[in-house]
Motif scaffolding. Structure first.
Motif, PDB file in Angstrom:
ATOM      1  N   MET A 155      20.197  44.714  46.312  1.00 46.23           N
ATOM      2  CA  MET A 155      21.129  45.183  45.304  1.00 46.23           C
ATOM      3  C   MET A 155      22.496  45.371  45.953  1.00 46.23           C
ATOM      4  N   LYS A 156      23.518  44.945  45.256  1.00 48.87           N
ATOM      5  CA  LYS A 156      24.879  45.086  45.758  1.00 48.87           C
ATOM      6  C   LYS A 156      25.553  46.241  45.030  1.00 48.87           C
ATOM      7  N   THR A 157      26.482  46.877  45.697  1.00 48.53           N
ATOM      8  CA  THR A 157      27.203  48.005  45.124  1.00 48.53           C
ATOM      9  C   THR A 157      28.686  47.676  45.077  1.00 48.53           C
ATOM     10  N   LEU A 158      29.307  47.981  43.958  1.00 45.05           N
ATOM     11  CA  LEU A 158      30.737  47.773  43.789  1.00 45.05           C
ATOM     12  C   LEU A 158      31.384  49.137  43.585  1.00 45.05           C
ATOM     13  N   TYR A 159      32.372  49.441  44.398  1.00 41.38           N
ATOM     14  CA  TYR A 159      33.101  50.689  44.264  1.00 41.38           C
ATOM     15  C   TYR A 159      34.463  50.395  43.663  1.00 41.38           C
ATOM     16  N   LEU A 160      34.856  51.162  42.668  1.00 43.90           N
ATOM     17  CA  LEU A 160      36.181  51.047  42.061  1.00 43.90           C
ATOM     18  C   LEU A 160      36.925  52.351  42.306  1.00 43.90           C
ATOM     19  N   GLU A 161      38.068  52.244  42.914  1.00 47.95           N
ATOM     20  CA  GLU A 161      38.891  53.415  43.130  1.00 47.95           C
ATOM     21  C   GLU A 161      40.119  53.282  42.246  1.00 47.95           C
ATOM     22  N   CYS A 162      40.139  54.016  41.165  1.00 48.09           N
ATOM     23  CA  CYS A 162      41.204  53.895  40.159  1.00 48.09           C
ATOM     24  C   CYS A 162      42.009  55.188  40.090  1.00 48.09           C
ATOM     25  N   LYS A 163      42.639  55.550  41.171  1.00 44.89           N
ATOM     26  CA  LYS A 163      43.413  56.790  41.210  1.00 44.89           C
ATOM     27  C   LYS A 163      44.556  56.788  40.212  1.00 44.89           C
ATOM     28  N   MET A 164      45.091  55.605  39.923  1.00 44.53           N
ATOM     29  CA  MET A 164      46.203  55.493  38.988  1.00 44.53           C
ATOM     30  C   MET A 164      45.736  54.969  37.624  1.00 44.53           C
ATOM     31  N   GLY A 165      44.430  54.908  37.417  1.00 45.20           N
ATOM     32  CA  GLY A 165      43.897  54.387  36.171  1.00 45.20           C
ATOM     33  C   GLY A 165      43.667  52.889  36.264  1.00 45.20           C
ATOM     34  N   ALA A 166      43.168  52.331  35.187  1.00 46.10           N
ATOM     35  CA  ALA A 166      42.911  50.887  35.143  1.00 46.10           C
ATOM     36  C   ALA A 166      43.030  50.430  33.694  1.00 46.10           C
ATOM     37  N   ALA A 167      43.745  49.344  33.484  1.00 46.70           N
ATOM     38  CA  ALA A 167      43.860  48.779  32.142  1.00 46.70           C
ATOM     39  C   ALA A 167      42.526  48.132  31.794  1.00 46.70           C
ATOM     40  N   GLY A 168      42.039  48.375  30.599  1.00 46.66           N
ATOM     41  CA  GLY A 168      40.742  47.873  30.183  1.00 46.66           C
ATOM     42  C   GLY A 168      40.610  46.369  30.256  1.00 46.66           C
ATOM     43  N   ASP A 169      41.631  45.646  29.805  1.00 50.27           N
ATOM     44  CA  ASP A 169      41.549  44.179  29.826  1.00 50.27           C
ATOM     45  C   ASP A 169      41.561  43.645  31.253  1.00 50.27           C
ATOM     46  N   MET A 170      42.320  44.292  32.133  1.00 49.81           N
ATOM     47  CA  MET A 170      42.373  43.844  33.521  1.00 49.81           C
ATOM     48  C   MET A 170      41.065  44.139  34.252  1.00 49.81           C
ATOM     49  N   LEU A 171      40.508  45.309  34.023  1.00 48.82           N
ATOM     50  CA  LEU A 171      39.232  45.664  34.636  1.00 48.82           C
ATOM     51  C   LEU A 171      38.127  44.742  34.131  1.00 48.82           C
ATOM     52  N   MET A 172      38.119  44.490  32.842  1.00 47.69           N
ATOM     53  CA  MET A 172      37.121  43.592  32.255  1.00 47.69           C
ATOM     54  C   MET A 172      37.250  42.187  32.844  1.00 47.69           C
ATOM     55  N   ALA A 173      38.464  41.699  33.012  1.00 51.60           N
ATOM     56  CA  ALA A 173      38.687  40.361  33.576  1.00 51.60           C
ATOM     57  C   ALA A 173      38.214  40.293  35.023  1.00 51.60           C
ATOM     58  N   ALA A 174      38.488  41.329  35.801  1.00 53.44           N
ATOM     59  CA  ALA A 174      38.069  41.347  37.205  1.00 53.44           C
ATOM     60  C   ALA A 174      36.548  41.333  37.320  1.00 53.44           C
ATOM     61  N   LEU A 175      35.871  42.125  36.499  1.00 56.68           N
ATOM     62  CA  LEU A 175      34.404  42.158  36.521  1.00 56.68           C
ATOM     63  C   LEU A 175      33.815  40.865  35.980  1.00 56.68           C
ATOM     64  N   TYR A 176      34.458  40.292  34.989  1.00 60.01           N
ATOM     65  CA  TYR A 176      34.024  39.017  34.397  1.00 60.01           C
ATOM     66  C   TYR A 176      33.977  37.913  35.449  1.00 60.01           C
ATOM     67  N   GLU A 177      34.971  37.903  36.343  1.00 57.97           N
ATOM     68  CA  GLU A 177      35.032  36.875  37.376  1.00 57.97           C
ATOM     69  C   GLU A 177      33.873  36.970  38.364  1.00 57.97           C
ATOM     70  N   LEU A 178      33.211  38.117  38.436  1.00 56.26           N
ATOM     71  CA  LEU A 178      32.074  38.298  39.341  1.00 56.26           C
ATOM     72  C   LEU A 178      30.755  37.810  38.748  1.00 56.26           C
ATOM     73  N   LEU A 179      30.721  37.567  37.440  1.00 57.07           N
ATOM     74  CA  LEU A 179      29.472  37.213  36.763  1.00 57.07           C
ATOM     75  C   LEU A 179      29.032  35.779  37.052  1.00 57.07           C
ATOM     76  N   PRO A 180      27.734  35.594  37.311  1.00 55.04           N
ATOM     77  CA  PRO A 180      27.241  34.230  37.502  1.00 55.04           C
ATOM     78  C   PRO A 180      27.108  33.463  36.180  1.00 55.04           C
ATOM     79  N   ASP A 181      26.856  34.177  35.065  1.00 48.47           N
ATOM     80  CA  ASP A 181      26.688  33.534  33.755  1.00 48.47           C
ATOM     81  C   ASP A 181      27.727  34.078  32.782  1.00 48.47           C
ATOM     82  N   GLN A 182      28.948  33.580  32.909  1.00 49.67           N
ATOM     83  CA  GLN A 182      30.057  34.082  32.100  1.00 49.67           C
ATOM     84  C   GLN A 182      29.893  33.736  30.619  1.00 49.67           C
ATOM     85  N   ALA A 183      29.314  32.580  30.318  1.00 49.24           N
ATOM     86  CA  ALA A 183      29.146  32.156  28.917  1.00 49.24           C
ATOM     87  C   ALA A 183      28.225  33.110  28.168  1.00 49.24           C
ATOM     88  N   SER A 184      27.148  33.523  28.807  1.00 50.98           N
ATOM     89  CA  SER A 184      26.206  34.456  28.178  1.00 50.98           C
ATOM     90  C   SER A 184      26.872  35.803  27.916  1.00 50.98           C
TER      91      SER A 184
END
Length: 90
Positions: free
Chosen positions: A1-30
């Motif tokens: 199992m892999k662990t991803l840490y997000l440090e958002c001290k200044m916040g995170a825009a929802g669309d940008m965070l979603m796009a960054a996580l989307y790029e990590l997915l092996p099955d983006q179409a699903s």
């Protein structure tokens, strides 16, 4: 199992965070199919984008056919925003 840490001290825009996580997915179409069936009238689209020379994914969210206007800066315009003023300072 892999662990991803997000440090958002200044916040995170929802669309940008979603796009960054989307790029990590092996099955983006699903993922997109699932997202577009969660809430009626809401459609999510991922598209490749280049803003100020940085390439990535831009997530567009349409709600009942309406999309927010993007305030992204076009290539090279960032510098002109801060250089087009009087130079009364050192």
């Amino acid at each position: 199992m892999k662990t991803l840490y997000l440090e958002c001290k200044m916040g995170a825009a929802g669309d940008m965070l979603m796009a960054a996580l989307y790029e990590l997915l092996p099955d983006q179409a699903s993922f997109m199919e699932t997202m577009n069936h969660l809430i009626p009238g809401v459609r999510v689209t991922a598209r490749r984008a280049i803003t100020c020379g940085i390439a990535g994914t831009h997530m567009e969210v349409d709600i009942h056919g309406h999309r927010e206007d993007s305030l992204d800066l076009a290539d090279g315009c960032f510098n002109s925003l801060f250089q087009d003023h009087d130079h009364d300072h050192d």
